[in-house]
Design a protein around this motif. Structure first.
Motif, PDB file in Angstrom:
ATOM      1  N   ILE A  70       0.863  -1.154   0.085  1.00 28.12           N
ATOM      2  CA  ILE A  70      -0.027   0.045   0.064  1.00 28.12           C
ATOM      3  C   ILE A  70       0.770   1.342   0.120  1.00 28.12           C
ATOM      4  O   ILE A  70       0.579   2.150  -0.982  1.00 28.12           O
ATOM      5  N   THR A  74       0.843   3.263  -3.492  1.00 23.90           N
ATOM      6  CA  THR A  74       0.252   4.634  -3.504  1.00 23.90           C
ATOM      7  C   THR A  74       1.035   5.723  -3.853  1.00 23.90           C
ATOM      8  O   THR A  74       0.599   6.783  -4.370  1.00 23.90           O
ATOM      9  N   ALA A  78       0.709   8.262  -6.909  1.00 25.83           N
ATOM     10  CA  ALA A  78       0.727   9.686  -6.599  1.00 25.83           C
ATOM     11  C   ALA A  78       1.733  10.397  -7.305  1.00 25.83           C
ATOM     12  O   ALA A  78       1.520  11.571  -8.059  1.00 25.83           O
ATOM     13  N   PRO A 148      -7.984   3.194  -0.353  1.00 30.40           N
ATOM     14  CA  PRO A 148      -6.490   3.468  -0.969  1.00 30.40           C
ATOM     15  C   PRO A 148      -6.841   4.654  -1.921  1.00 30.40           C
ATOM     16  O   PRO A 148      -5.630   5.412  -2.140  1.00 30.40           O
ATOM     17  N   ILE A 151      -5.511   7.677   0.134  1.00 27.30           N
ATOM     18  CA  ILE A 151      -4.352   7.696   0.399  1.00 27.30           C
ATOM     19  C   ILE A 151      -3.630   8.415  -0.875  1.00 27.30           C
ATOM     20  O   ILE A 151      -2.761   9.092  -0.681  1.00 27.30           O
ATOM     21  N   VAL A 152      -4.100   8.051  -1.929  1.00 26.59           N
ATOM     22  CA  VAL A 152      -3.320   8.603  -3.123  1.00 26.59           C
ATOM     23  C   VAL A 152      -3.726  10.195  -3.250  1.00 26.59           C
ATOM     24  O   VAL A 152      -2.939  10.836  -3.595  1.00 26.59           O
ATOM     25  N   THR A 234      -6.167  -0.556   4.205  1.00 24.68           N
ATOM     26  CA  THR A 234      -5.374   1.036   4.208  1.00 24.68           C
ATOM     27  C   THR A 234      -4.651   1.278   5.354  1.00 24.68           C
ATOM     28  O   THR A 234      -4.277   2.381   5.436  1.00 24.68           O
TER      29      THR A 234
END
Length: 283
Positions: A70, A74, A78, A148, A151-152, A234
């Motif tokens: 993760i 991510t 990003a 997720p 998070i991105v 997550t």
């Protein structure tokens, strides 16, 4: 009057505004050793004390592997998003003059000054299921907070300035006459971007990507609120390290941290090799 010929050979000490090459070099080495080398060495040493079997057991645990996946996944997504949109933002700020340009330029640096916890709370409030943007997205079947995707979004927010501020000076050095000359010679807009502009921007774009990725991997404050911290869903690796420390499981915490360190070094090495290749390829 004849002048004495310049002394041939390579000079190790180059002229500098700051005198004392030996003193400044020694201070730099000592400072970097105290701030970076000793802590990292202690981390690796503590992890090595576990033994290969225990270390491998901790690192390959399903929860640890998912947290690492993760965090790095991510962060890569990003950084890739910021490469595209960060370059566009830098292009607009350099090439165009419009009302409110200074405000937009200042907003780019906002993630630098804003505490990450404040950013996390603001993003969570905005994208929560009952938030201003979260509620309409939920009606459309898109859940952002506690996924997720959230998070991105948090990592895109905190790492955007790294790409913009890295690419912006290079765009300023590219003359508009270059684009006009390419258009005069019959190049399309796509050809101008890929054949004329991109070669000069490639090293800066790769550098911005590396900086954004590095920031995303280690990000904590802006992520823990919007992520929801659900194990195997997550939960990011930095949070798992904190959880292991709170459990007084220092062995597991150091093992996860050492794994993150090794993976980060490996990925940054690959990115630096790509950057070196792009500089040799495009100049």
């Amino acid at each position: 009057m004849t002048m004495a010929p310049a002394q041939a050979g390579w000079r190790f000490r180059q002229p500098s505004v700051i005198p004392g090459f030996g003193l400044t070099l020694g201070f730099s080495l000592v400072y970097l050793t105290l701030i970076i080398l000793i802590p990292l060495t202690g981390l690796v040493w503590r992890s090595a004390a576990l033994g290969w079997t225990d270390f491998w057991h901790i690192v390959t645990a399903p929860r640890t592997l998912k947290a690492l996946q993760i965090s790095f996944g991510t962060a890569l997504i990003a950084a890739a998003i910021n490469v595209v949109f960060g370059t566009l933002v830098a292009w607009v700020l350099v090439r165009y003059k419009f009302p409110g340009r200074r405000i937009v330029d200042a907003m780019v640096d906002l993630p630098f000054a804003l505490p990450t916890a404040v950013a996390g709370i603001a993003l969570t409030t905005l994208y929560a299921p009952n938030g201003w943007l979260g509620a309409p997205l939920m009606q459309a079947g898109i859940k952002v907070a506690y996924t997720p995707l959230g998070i991105v979004i948090a990592l895109v927010f905190v790492s955007l300035p790294f790409v913009v501020r890295t690419v912006e000076p290079i765009i300023e050095e590219i003359d508009k006459e270059v684009e006009e000359a390419a258009a005069t010679l019959g190049a399309s807009r796509f050809q101008t971007i890929t054949k004329v502009l991109f070669p000069g921007l490639a090293p800066a774009i790769i550098t911005g990507f590396a900086l954004a990725f590095a920031r995303g991997v280690g990000e904590f404050g802006s992520v823990i609120f919007i992520a929801g911290n659900l194990p195997n869903v997550t939960e990011i690796a930095p949070l798992l390290i904190v959880i292991r420390l709170e459990e007084f499981n220092y062995a597991a915490a150091t093992a996860i941290a050492a794994t993150m360190l090794g993976l980060s070094f490996a990925l940054l090495l690959v990115i630096n090799l790509l950057q070196s290749w792009s500089r040799k390829r495009y100049g």
